[in-house]
Write an enzyme that holds these catalytic residues in place. Sequence first.
Site, PDB file in Angstrom:
ATOM      1  N   GLY A   1      40.414 -16.695  14.069  1.00 34.87           N
ATOM      2  CA  GLY A   1      40.938 -15.343  13.929  1.00 34.87           C
ATOM      3  C   GLY A   1      41.530 -15.125  12.557  1.00 34.87           C
TER       4      GLY A   1
ATOM      5  N   SER B   1      25.201  -4.784   8.831  1.00 40.81           N
ATOM      6  CA  SER B   1      25.727  -3.818   9.798  1.00 40.81           C
ATOM      7  C   SER B   1      26.022  -2.449   9.196  1.00 40.81           C
ATOM      8  CB  SER B   1      26.995  -4.374  10.462  1.00 40.81           C
ATOM      9  OG  SER B   1      28.029  -4.552   9.517  1.00 40.81           O
TER      10      SER B   1
ATOM     11  N   GLY C   1      47.740 -14.676  10.376  1.00 46.67           N
ATOM     12  CA  GLY C   1      48.916 -13.985  10.887  1.00 46.67           C
ATOM     13  C   GLY C   1      48.852 -13.578  12.342  1.00 46.67           C
TER      14      GLY C   1
ATOM     15  N   GLY D   1      48.840 -15.761  14.888  1.00 42.79           N
ATOM     16  CA  GLY D   1      49.585 -16.721  15.709  1.00 42.79           C
ATOM     17  C   GLY D   1      48.789 -17.919  16.180  1.00 42.79           C
TER      18      GLY D   1
ATOM     19  N   LYS E   1      36.113  -4.443  14.407  1.00 40.17           N
ATOM     20  CA  LYS E   1      35.710  -3.170  13.811  1.00 40.17           C
ATOM     21  C   LYS E   1      36.327  -1.990  14.558  1.00 40.17           C
ATOM     22  CE  LYS E   1      31.389  -4.982  11.915  1.00 40.17           C
ATOM     23  NZ  LYS E   1      29.915  -4.957  11.974  1.00 40.17           N
TER      24      LYS E   1
END
Length: 804
Positions: A362, A686, A365, A367, A729
């Site tokens: 991920g 994309s 920030g 976690g 997104k």
Amino acid sequence: MFDFKEEEKKDRMMIPLLPLRDVVVFPHMIVPLFVGREKSINALESAMRHEKGIFLAAQKSAEIDEPVENDVYTVGTIGNIIQLLRLPDGTVKALVEGVKRGVIKSYIPNEDFFLVDVEELSEEYSPESDTKMEALIRSIAETFARYAKLSRKVPPEMMGTMSSADDPAKFADTVAAYMHVKLDERQKVLETADVVKRLEKIYALLMAEIEILEVEGRIRKRVKSQMEKTQKDYYLNEQMRAIQKEMGEEDSFKGEIKELEKKLKEKKLSEEAYQKVEHEMKKLKMMSPMSAEATVVRNYIDWIFDLPWYEKTEDKENLKESEMILEEDHYGLKKVKERILEYLAVQILSKKKKGSILCFVGPPGVGKTSIAKSIARATNRKFVRLSLGGLRDEAEIRGHRKTYIGAMPGKIIQLLKKAGSNNPVFCLDEIDKLSSDFRGDPASALLEVLDPEQNIAFNDNYLEVDYDLSDIMFITTANVLQTIPAALQDRTEVIRIAGYTEPEKLNIARKYLVAKEMEANGLTEKDIAFSDGALLTIIRKYTREAGVRNLEREIASVCRKVARRIVTNGSTRKIKVSSKAVEKYLGIPRFKFGEVEDRDRIGVTVGLAWTEVGGELLTIESSVLRGAGKLILTGKLGDVMQESAQAALTYVRSRADDFGLEENFYKELDVHVHVPEGAIPKDGPSAGIAMATSITSAFLKKKVRSDLAMTGEITLRGRVLPIGGLKEKLLAAHRGHIKTVIIPSENEKDLADIPANVLKELEVVFVETVDDVLERAFVPEDKTEMYPYKPGPAAGGGEMRINA
């Protein structure tokens, strides 16, 4: 300046005085002097200007910077200045030559320098002293040769100068000039006018110095012989051991061996490790305790004993308590928490307990590392962390062989020793930032560590025995999966942690961050209170991130300013931070909130992009201008994105009839596609439908809705293909207050991962063809004719719409 003249008295003169520190100048002696005091410089310059001599006399104490009459010896040397050179630092270098002895009769008042009345001292010869003088000269010459040999400070040419001196007085002064004796002794020699007495003093000083030098030589020899005795240490040590044995005293090395044998009996080791330690201890008994090899073996045995081979902590068996701990430490992260609780449930039911290998992926920030610490607390395990960012040496994982100087086990074994248990939560942080070079590839070394089938027998190069890592819960963290080797990805269970929504950030700030920063800055609930509006303002106007790291920094900044205000003003009133007060503490807002394009424009579309730090809105601009049919692409686009633009233009050209364009419309026109923020590299397929919409809008002069964003790959036939990173997104669109989002219909299944509050505020439109996209994207020309054209027969497909 004082205009001095020689007096009419015989052998009397008025000349400048130069006080010397730690130097006595003898007649016939040439010496360089470095002069820095103002009076002394003035004296030298005056002597040079009037072409007179200068009187060189030593100070009684070198520590006095501003000497007076009583601080200078009365007897000195009348000298000539051979050369005077002013240096860049303001000091003066003078080369002076002593001529004859003199004595100060009086000081003549002068503000610029010392001016003295000097009388020449004549050389005195005792009656009937020729024989004695000759004897002294021979003795001094012989003694001085010995002195020069011992001292090694007398230049070789000095012996030639001394032998060529035919005058006894000159001979005496030459020898005295090269003797390294105290200042007062040299001054006494200078003050002695009688040549015979002067020679006697010089001879006595030479004999004393020779005696001192011989003592120094004997001391040096003694030290050298003591150093040679070091080679006998082993023999003496053996003798001491024999004496201790006879006296019944225990040998310290033998006692150490017994202590290790006792530990071996008490420590629970694997069979292989036990045999290895036994073998190493047999070697140790045969070694000298002073040898380097013995130290290496002792260190190795200590490492084996310090490792937690079978020491483990008991896992929590109360799932509700573990769930409560996870909820207490982190808001959201539902998938992560569910996976941990599933693991604990299996551990409770299963007889054979095994570790797990998870990979949290991920943006920064969110976690990832902190949830790993929380997992350790929830499972009642120890926590250790290894940062892999920039690691490029395989030996950091596997260790060095113990034959190398300073060898140690790898970081895995080192951190297990630190943890003190064999089943900790082991966080391998930033696994996507591993490097490699000529020293090896750490990622390949981690394959063994993170493989459940292999890590039961992990072999560290230093230990040389297998170590069981299967009970460890490994948690790896990464920002992206692309840079992690495929083989390493295959060994981990990937759990994606997307960015937080605005309500989630508000809850995290309210429940965790505010309390944390208040405590860190010495504030209490009586001192400060944040309103929800203030927190929302910070989230919307001062941060733009997927995680909450910058949000925490901004809250900390407010807390620091409030703390300063309390200390400065001594205020005891509670300070309430409202939405309006945020700007006073944090300054002008850094980001616009809820502001997409201010109005609908031709050739401008909003795309959706995925980055390492979450989703982003991507503006795409197209412009048509006269030219030669070129496609111009700017904005630092990657190869895949450039190909998407070419595919989009080809699609528009293939649909020219349906769009009402002339057959060869493109031959006299250039199309310029630009993606702003040109310094940032951009790539990926994309943005295909966004580019196609932008180019079509530019040709048809149709405006595109500014509150609509889109993402999807385009084919030459106009089909819209699925994309990745949909959650990030849509979160970016939600943060940017987009009202409608167009996505490929094949991505409908991915909406299950999208938070309900996000879907509630977004109109998500599923499309299969570019015609569907254009029908939704263009602004209606009037209320009756909503869309500028009808889909052509070649495009096919329709649209599905979800209003959630």
